[in-house]
Every structure is written in structure tokens, then in C-alpha cells.
Design an enzyme around this catalytic site. Structure first.
Site, PDB file in Angstrom:
ATOM      1  N   CYS A 112      -4.120   6.166 -22.819  1.00 40.62           N
ATOM      2  CA  CYS A 112      -3.449   5.330 -21.812  1.00 40.62           C
ATOM      3  C   CYS A 112      -2.742   6.144 -20.737  1.00 40.62           C
ATOM      4  O   CYS A 112      -2.838   5.839 -19.543  1.00 40.62           O
ATOM      5  CB  CYS A 112      -2.456   4.399 -22.515  1.00 40.62           C
ATOM      6  SG  CYS A 112      -1.470   5.213 -23.765  1.00 40.62           S
ATOM      7  N   HIS A 124       3.736   2.489 -18.927  1.00 40.65           N
ATOM      8  CA  HIS A 124       4.023   3.924 -18.931  1.00 40.65           C
ATOM      9  C   HIS A 124       4.282   4.381 -17.494  1.00 40.65           C
ATOM     10  O   HIS A 124       3.577   3.961 -16.569  1.00 40.65           O
ATOM     11  CB  HIS A 124       2.814   4.716 -19.426  1.00 40.65           C
ATOM     12  CG  HIS A 124       2.550   4.617 -20.899  1.00 40.65           C
ATOM     13  ND1 HIS A 124       3.343   3.914 -21.782  1.00 40.65           N
ATOM     14  CD2 HIS A 124       1.561   5.178 -21.653  1.00 40.65           C
ATOM     15  CE1 HIS A 124       2.836   4.041 -23.009  1.00 40.65           C
ATOM     16  NE2 HIS A 124       1.759   4.796 -22.961  1.00 40.65           N
TER      17      HIS A 124
END
Ligand code: A2P
Length: 338
Positions: A125, A238
């Protein structure tokens, strides 16, 4: 076209269902699998309820399998599914660095998906979120060295990571001891510079995934990358601060202009209006936010920037569905070789 999700009850599985509801991917049947814990439960898809089945030990009768049940399940079963004729789009790290397995971000290397031998890997990710923003800059200016510091949400550890943030915060606020289980330390009101296992070189595996996977996706084995990966108490997006040394000098304006045209990217860069990438604004968004573009004070002609992207979307479920859409667009789905 039969589509299966393995790990359908998890955090990524949940997002896969919602991305598929909005996707152009055509399929006739959707099969949902998880661990025996979830067998018999139902999940909603469009106006239907679909019963979750136990993941079988062997083959699954599907054309495409989106796997998101962790590395050990994928390692054991993805080769079996592929041998049975399915195309497996695997969200785990099990096959990402396997030379026979393409590692694909459709905005960057869509053609690689067509070279698969049954398994296609979905990137880590943190790697995927940065890569969509860095690729246009790499093409235009040539990235020579990149230094990453990451601020990673608890969703990276799955639904149990998000639960641990929520229940731990409640415990903390109500004066109870916070006992970590998914994370190495209490995550509420803390941050933890430790994601995945430490390697012999002192970096964590998460940090090395950014190095290895970016090189593979960009087809740039010489790219110099260093990363410090940090878990922070947010739920699902994130963020990453990135410093770039470039082969050819770039100004922030040139970079901003380029990124405005780039697929998968939204430039959010108006500091005077307090607009910059943040987990709160990037959560739930398909595009990765990019901003705080400025001239590097360290590398002449280089850049500093900040990105924030939904870990469960571009960092996982969305990218996986986009790979399937790309295969279907290229006419490379639905021709099983039994
Ligand atoms: P279950 O919900 O039944 O445990 P997350 O990443 O959010 O933790 O989700 C992991 C997903 O993988 C869940 O859907 C989970 O199912 C599934 N899963 C975990 N272990 C297995 C296993 N051994 N076989 C099949 N599915 C598994």
C-alpha cells in the site's frame, strides 16, 4: 465470468465489495470466501445478500480471484487456483518479488498485467500510494534518489488494527491500561517506527518493500531509495513525506502542472488556504492527494512533497479491481484454460 473474493470479510474485502459496486468490471457471479469463523454469514452486494463460504483447501471455480486473506493463505493456495485456470490478483506480499509475477499499478505499467502466468501481484500500500505520484515525475525528470518518511494508518494491519486503535483509545480515555496485540506497542496517542519484521540491514520489511517494489514497478533497478515507515493512530489513509533527487532539475510549478494531468492523482497544494494532503481528506477518495511541493533544500533541482492516499483503496482494493478492469479491457479475461 465468475469473480471470487478470498478474505471478503476483512478490511480490504469490505472495500473490494464497495469498489466493485462502482466498477465497470463485468461479471456474472460473485463468490465470497473467508475463514471458517465467517462461514454462513452474509455480506451485502448491490441489492443482494451473498453467503460467505469457507475458503476451500483446493481449487476455486472462478475466472478471477481477488485474494486478500494474508500471505500464508496466498502462498499456499494462489498457485493451486492459478493452476486451475483462474487469474489471481493477490494483495499479499507472497509473490510480489517473484520474477514470474507482474507487480502492477495500472496508471504505471498496465502492459505488465498481460504477461501474467496466473498470478498478478498488487503492490504494498505505501509503495502504491507514492508510486502514482512519483511516476509522472520520474518520467519527466528521472528520479535518481528518493527518501521516504511514512505516516501509516492502522488499516494497514487489517480490521483488527483499526479495532485496536478504536478500543485502545476508549481504554486510554477511560483510564484503563491499553494492551497491544496487533501492534508492538499501544497505538493510541503514540506512533511506532516499526512495521513488519526488522531485517539484517536494520530496516523493516515494510521499508524494504518500498525499495524493492518501486524499482520493480518502475523498471528501474538502479533507483536509490531509503524509507522510514511509521505507524500512526489514524484509521485508513497513509501519508508520506518524500524528498527527491532528480536527473534533470524541476521547479515545484513544473511538477504541480505535470501532476495535475496525471491519472490517479489530485493536486492539493494551496498552503495559504490550509490546503494540503491529509488522511482526513484522502480517506474514501480514489485519487492520491499530492501537495506541499517545494524545491529541495538538500538536492539542487530536487523536490520535496507530501502525499496522502487511502490505504484500503489505491493501496489495496481499488488497485486490484483496476487490474481486473485492465485485463477485461484488453480482452484477457474469461478465457480459462482447463
Ligand atoms: P475472517 O473474517 O473469517 O477471519 P483483515 O486483513 O482485515 O484482518 O482480513 C483478513 C481476511 O482474511 C478476513 O476476511 C479473514 O476471514 C480472512 N482469513 C484469515 N485467515 C484465513 C484463512 N486461514 N483462510 C481463509 N480466509 C482467512
Amino acid at each position: 465470468m465468475r469473480l471470487a473474493i478470498v478474505g471478503a470479510t476483512g478490511a480490504v474485502g469490505h472495500e473490494l465489495l464497495s469498489v466493485l459496486e462502482r466498477s465497470t468490471l463485468h461479471f456474472d457471479e460473485l463468490l465470497l470466501y473467508a475463514s471458517p469463523r465467517s462461514a454462513g454469514s452474509t455480506l451485502s452486494f448491490q441489492d443482494r445478500k451473498i453467503t460467505v463460504q469457507v475458503t476451500p483447501e483446493g481449487a476455486i471455480d472462478a475466472d478471477v480471484i481477488l485474494a486478500s486473506a494474508g500471505g500464508s493463505v496466498s502462498k499456499a493456495l494462489a498457485p493451486v487456483w492459478a493452476a486451475n485456470g483462474a487469474v489471481v490478483i493477490d494483495n499479499s506480499s507472497a509473490f510480489r518479488m517473484d520474477e514470474r509475477v507482474p507487480l502492477v499499478i495500472p496508471e504505471i505499467n498496465p502492459q505488465a498485467a498481460l504477461t501474467h502466468q496466473g498470478i498478478i501481484a498488487n503492490p504494498n500500500c505505501t509503495t502504491a500510494i507514492a508510486a502514482v505520484a512519483l511516476w509522472p515525475l520520474h518520467q519527466a525528470f528521472g528520479i535518481r534518489r528518493a527518501i521516504f518518511s511514512t505516516y501509516q494508518a492502522t488499516s494497514g494491519a487489517g480490521a483488527k488494527g483499526m479495532d485496536e486503535l478504536l478500543s485502545g483509545t476508549k481504554d486510554f480515555l477511560e483510564g484503563r491500561k491499553v494492551t497491544p496485540s496487533t501492534f508492538a506497542h499501544p497505538i493510541p496517542f503514540n506512533l511506532i517506527p516499526h512495521i513488519d519484521a526488522f531485517q539484517d540491514n536494520g530496516y523493516t520489511k515494510e521499508e524494504m518493500k518500498v525499495v524493492w517494489e518501486t524499482r520493480k514497478i518502475f523498471g528501474a533497478p538502479e533507483l536509490r531509495i531509503s524509507c522510514t515507515a511509521v505507524r500512526i493512530p489514524t484509521l485508513r489513509a497513509h501519508s508520506e513525506a518524500i524528498t527527491l533527487e532528480l536527473e534533470r532539475p524541476a521547479t515545484p510549478d513544473e511538477a504541480r502542472e505535470l501532476l495535475r494531468q496525471a491519472p490517479g492523482v489530485e493536486v492539493v497544494d494551496d498552503p495559504n488556504a490550509r490546503r494540503y494532503p491529509m488522511p482526513l481528506t484522502s480517506s474514501g477518495k480514489y485519487d492520491v492527494e499530492v501537495g506541499r511541493l517545494r524545491a529541495s533544500l538538500v538536492f539542487d533541482g530536487g523536490l520535496d512533497l507530501f502525499v496522502s492516499g487511502d490505504q484500503l483503496l489505491k493501496g489495496a482494493a481499488l488497485n486490484a479491481v483496476q487490474i481486473a478492469e485492465e485485463l477485461q479491457r484488453q480482452g484477457a479475461l474469461g478465457a480459462r484454460v482447463f
